[in-house]
Scaffold this active site. Structure first.
Site, PDB file in Angstrom:
ATOM      1  N   LYS A  94      -1.301   3.868  21.853  1.00 22.38           N
ATOM      2  CA  LYS A  94      -1.547   3.042  20.673  1.00 22.38           C
ATOM      3  C   LYS A  94      -2.516   1.952  21.099  1.00 22.38           C
ATOM      4  O   LYS A  94      -2.221   1.157  22.001  1.00 22.38           O
ATOM      5  CB  LYS A  94      -0.241   2.405  20.195  1.00 22.38           C
ATOM      6  N   HIS A 151      -6.982   0.154   6.142  1.00 29.83           N
ATOM      7  CA  HIS A 151      -7.124  -0.628   7.371  1.00 29.83           C
ATOM      8  C   HIS A 151      -8.522  -0.528   8.000  1.00 29.83           C
ATOM      9  O   HIS A 151      -9.111  -1.531   8.376  1.00 29.83           O
ATOM     10  CB  HIS A 151      -6.077  -0.187   8.399  1.00 29.83           C
ATOM     11  N   ASP A 201      -4.269   7.372   4.499  1.00 34.06           N
ATOM     12  CA  ASP A 201      -3.251   6.555   5.155  1.00 34.06           C
ATOM     13  C   ASP A 201      -3.861   5.401   5.957  1.00 34.06           C
ATOM     14  O   ASP A 201      -3.291   4.320   6.014  1.00 34.06           O
ATOM     15  CB  ASP A 201      -2.418   7.451   6.092  1.00 34.06           C
ATOM     16  N   LYS A 229       0.848  -1.185   0.000  1.00 28.52           N
ATOM     17  CA  LYS A 229       0.000   0.000   0.000  1.00 28.52           C
ATOM     18  C   LYS A 229       0.888   1.240   0.000  1.00 28.52           C
ATOM     19  O   LYS A 229       2.053   1.102   0.358  1.00 28.52           O
ATOM     20  CB  LYS A 229      -0.949  -0.029   1.203  1.00 28.52           C
ATOM     21  N   GLU A 234      -3.172   5.855  17.456  1.00 24.43           N
ATOM     22  CA  GLU A 234      -1.711   5.736  17.510  1.00 24.43           C
ATOM     23  C   GLU A 234      -1.129   6.844  18.375  1.00 24.43           C
ATOM     24  O   GLU A 234      -1.605   7.987  18.336  1.00 24.43           O
ATOM     25  CB  GLU A 234      -1.124   5.867  16.111  1.00 24.43           C
ATOM     26  N   LYS A 285      -3.238  10.217  14.849  1.00 21.32           N
ATOM     27  CA  LYS A 285      -1.846  10.145  15.315  1.00 21.32           C
ATOM     28  C   LYS A 285      -1.680  11.054  16.538  1.00 21.32           C
ATOM     29  O   LYS A 285      -2.496  11.937  16.779  1.00 21.32           O
ATOM     30  CB  LYS A 285      -0.912  10.652  14.215  1.00 21.32           C
TER      31      LYS A 285
HETATM   32  C1  BG6 Z   1       0.494   2.128   7.992  1.00 23.01           C
HETATM   33  C2  BG6 Z   1       0.369   3.627   7.982  1.00 23.01           C
HETATM   34  O1  BG6 Z   1      -0.213   1.550   6.937  1.00 23.01           O
HETATM   35  O2  BG6 Z   1      -0.020   1.618   9.209  1.00 23.01           O
HETATM   36  C3  BG6 Z   1       1.069   4.242   9.179  1.00 23.01           C
HETATM   37  O3  BG6 Z   1       0.943   4.139   6.795  1.00 23.01           O
HETATM   38  C4  BG6 Z   1       0.584   3.604  10.448  1.00 23.01           C
HETATM   39  O4  BG6 Z   1       0.865   5.652   9.227  1.00 23.01           O
HETATM   40  C5  BG6 Z   1       0.654   2.087  10.364  1.00 23.01           C
HETATM   41  O5  BG6 Z   1       1.392   4.072  11.512  1.00 23.01           O
HETATM   42  C6  BG6 Z   1       0.003   1.435  11.558  1.00 23.01           C
HETATM   43  O6  BG6 Z   1       0.241   0.063  11.533  1.00 23.01           O
HETATM   44  P1  BG6 Z   1       0.281  -0.789  12.857  1.00 23.01           P
HETATM   45  O7  BG6 Z   1       0.515  -2.183  12.398  1.00 23.01           O
HETATM   46  O8  BG6 Z   1       1.399  -0.240  13.699  1.00 23.01           O
HETATM   47  O9  BG6 Z   1      -1.041  -0.580  13.511  1.00 23.01           O
END
Ligand code: BG6
Length: 510
Positions: free
Chosen positions: A357, A255, A250, A163, A231, A352
């Site tokens: 998180k 997701h 993003d 992605k 996050e 963010k």
């Molecule tokens: C990525 C994004 O796809 O996923 C990032 O580009 C983000 O900005 C990340 O921080 C989060 O992934 P995970 O696995 O840490 O939840």
């Protein structure tokens, strides 16, 4: 079926994997560590070749030394913990190339064929695009022109695409069309690493391997659903990419929409890539895009800004336009127009620089129709299920119980299951282990199909266009380290609801 039979089914056939962008971060932190873990777990065959390809002029030896460091630092299993590193390193090779030089792809082809012959690897090939998206088309064209997309009889040629897949509906459509000039849809594996996460897959097992939840999983029993992907990291040094993308491109387009479709989809008839993705598609098609007035009331966009200068401020991040209106946080209230979900709000939020998180799917059930008892001090809380996806994985079910003693007072309590307690800390595979192995095995269930990507872009585009046209809410701000903007709290509060951070609270120290 015995454990060894199971492992044999999941052991990859002989293959060659060419990783474009092999000197980059993704290969270093994720891909090679995942491959080494697969090797240590006996999931790779005897014969395979991993050929790194990128612009940095490494030799095979230097590439191996560089990768070893990454595996040691980021691997779930490290070379110091598994004695297979020397054997694994013998399967690693490197080819220096320029992505836009067709002659370098001819050299790559000769090198790959020579390696396949020397190591007796059948021509089962995977090409992994771990490169900036602006290079996807060029590399695909060069691959296609040297014939890498053609499958030799009884063998496969697959393309794995990271992605982001496009930056909007039109660019994603154009990229698909371009790739299809060389690769058929069933040769393309589009990564959304959330689908590789163990607990995301477990959502399907939870829903479809248990009889007791599915009858309740609908508008008759569920009041609303929340999907929070929060996050604590700020944008940091990714400013120039992020300022173009923002949280909607993003995180939401990929997701969050995947989590939404897995939570809301109908049961497929079997575990099969086509059926699974057909069901997810039906959900995406049924999501009603918030329009007109709903864009103002059902969406929130915000940026982190430290009022006292003690934390990061988005507009001051390197690479970010000091006047940028790009949101680093968004919240949406969406509705799915079908029989199962009509009228049930799905609240989605992501951002963010937040307090922690934590990724959680929270399902709140309806209140009891008639109340006999007195809740202790507060309103009687309805039943709720929290599915904790990360960083602590588990399920919590909230229900009411009687407070011991006289009278019939009630209090809510939590029934908990934690993965770490039951299966041990080391047992959860990294997303890329699962995804790489599935790509080699030819199971596309956990990869995004063309139509899913486009349906998701269509929805995200409609929101972004509405915002750009001034039909959305004003951009608001939130303090870094908070749980997000007040506007997002208000979006739920008008209906007497509140965001859950149950997963975070359950695991927070103290
Ligand atoms: C990525 C994004 O796809 O996923 C990032 O580009 C983000 O900005 C990340 O921080 C989060 O992934 P995970 O696995 O840490 O939840």
């Amino acid at each position: 079926m015995s454990q060894s039979d199971l492992e044999a089914i999941h052991r990859a056939p002989p293959f060659s994997l060419v990783i474009f962008g092999a000197s980059g971060d993704l290969a270093y932190r994720k891909l090679l560590p995942a491959l080494f873990t697969l090797a240590c777990n006996d999931l790779l065959p005897e014969e395979y070749v991993i050929l790194g390809a990128s612009r940095t002029p490494y030799t095979d030896e230097r590439f191996r030394t560089h990768i070893r460091k990454g595996v040691e630092e980021f691997g779930r299993i490290k070379p110091s913990e598994c004695d297979r590193w020397p054997a694994f390193a013998e399967h690693l090779f490197y080819q220096h190339l320029q992505y836009d030089a067709p002659e370098d792809f001819k050299a790559l082809q000769q090198r790959l064929e020579a390696l396949e012959t020397a190591h007796q690897v059948a021509p089962n090939r995977l090409f992994y695009l771990a490169i900036p998206p602006s290079l996807y088309s060029t590399v695909v064209e060069n691959l296609g022109e040297v014939g890498f997309s053609q499958e030799k009889e009884g063998h496969f040629a697959r393309l794995i695409v990271e992605k982001p897949f496009g930056t909007d509906y039109e660019s994603a459509r154009a990229l698909n069309t371009h790739i299809h000039r060389y690769f058929r849809e069933d040769q393309i594996y589009r990564i959304d690493h959330y689908l590789g996460k163990e607990t995301v897959q477990n959502l399907l097992v939870f829903r479809f391997a248990n009889a007791i939840f599915e009858p309740l999983w609908n508008r008759h029993y569920i009041d609303h659903v929340q999907i929070s992907v929060l996050e604590s990291v700020a944008v940091g040094n990714r400013g120039s990419y992020y300022d173009q993308a923002g949280v909607m491109r993003d995180m939401f387009q990929n997701h969050l929409m995947q989590l939404l479709s897995l939570t809301a989809m109908e049961p497929p008839n079997e575990w099969d890539a086509t059926q699974l993705r057909d069901e997810k598609m039906k959900v995406l098609r049924a999501v009603r895009p918030p329009k007109d007035g709903a864009l103002r009331t059902n969406t929130v966009r915000a940026q982190y800004r430290a009022t006292d200068g003690s934390g990061p401020t988005y507009r001051l991040e390197p690479g970010v336009d000091p006047q940028s209106d790009t949101p680093t946080y968004a919240a949406l209230m969406l509705f799915i127009d079908n029989w199962r979900w009509k009228g049930v709000p799905f609240y989605l939020r992501s951002g963010k620089a937040l307090a922690a998180k934590t990724t959680e799917i929270y399902v709140q059930f309806k209140e009891v129709p008639h109340l006999l008892f007195e809740a202790q001090g507060v309103d009687l809380a309805p039943n709720a299920l929290s599915i904790c996806l990360q960083p602590h994985e588990g399920f919590h079910l909230r229900f009411q119980t009687k407070v011991p003693g006289a009278g019939m007072r009630t209090r809510d309590v939590d029934m908990r299951f934690n993965f770490a307690t039951t299966f041990g800390d080391k047992s959860l595979p990294e997303a890329y282990e699962r995804l790489l192995l599935d790509a080699v095995l030819g199971d596309a269930s956990l990869f995004s199909r063309e139509d899913e990507i486009l349906a998701s872009w269509r929805l995200i585009d409609s929101i972004l266009h509405g915002w750009e046209a001034g039909e959305g809410p004003p951009l608001t701000y939130y303090e870094p380290g908070s749980w997000g903007p007040v506007a997002a709290e208000n979006m739920l509060a008008v209906d007497g609801r509140a965001w859950s951070v149950d997963c975070f609270k359950s695991y927070a120290p103290g």
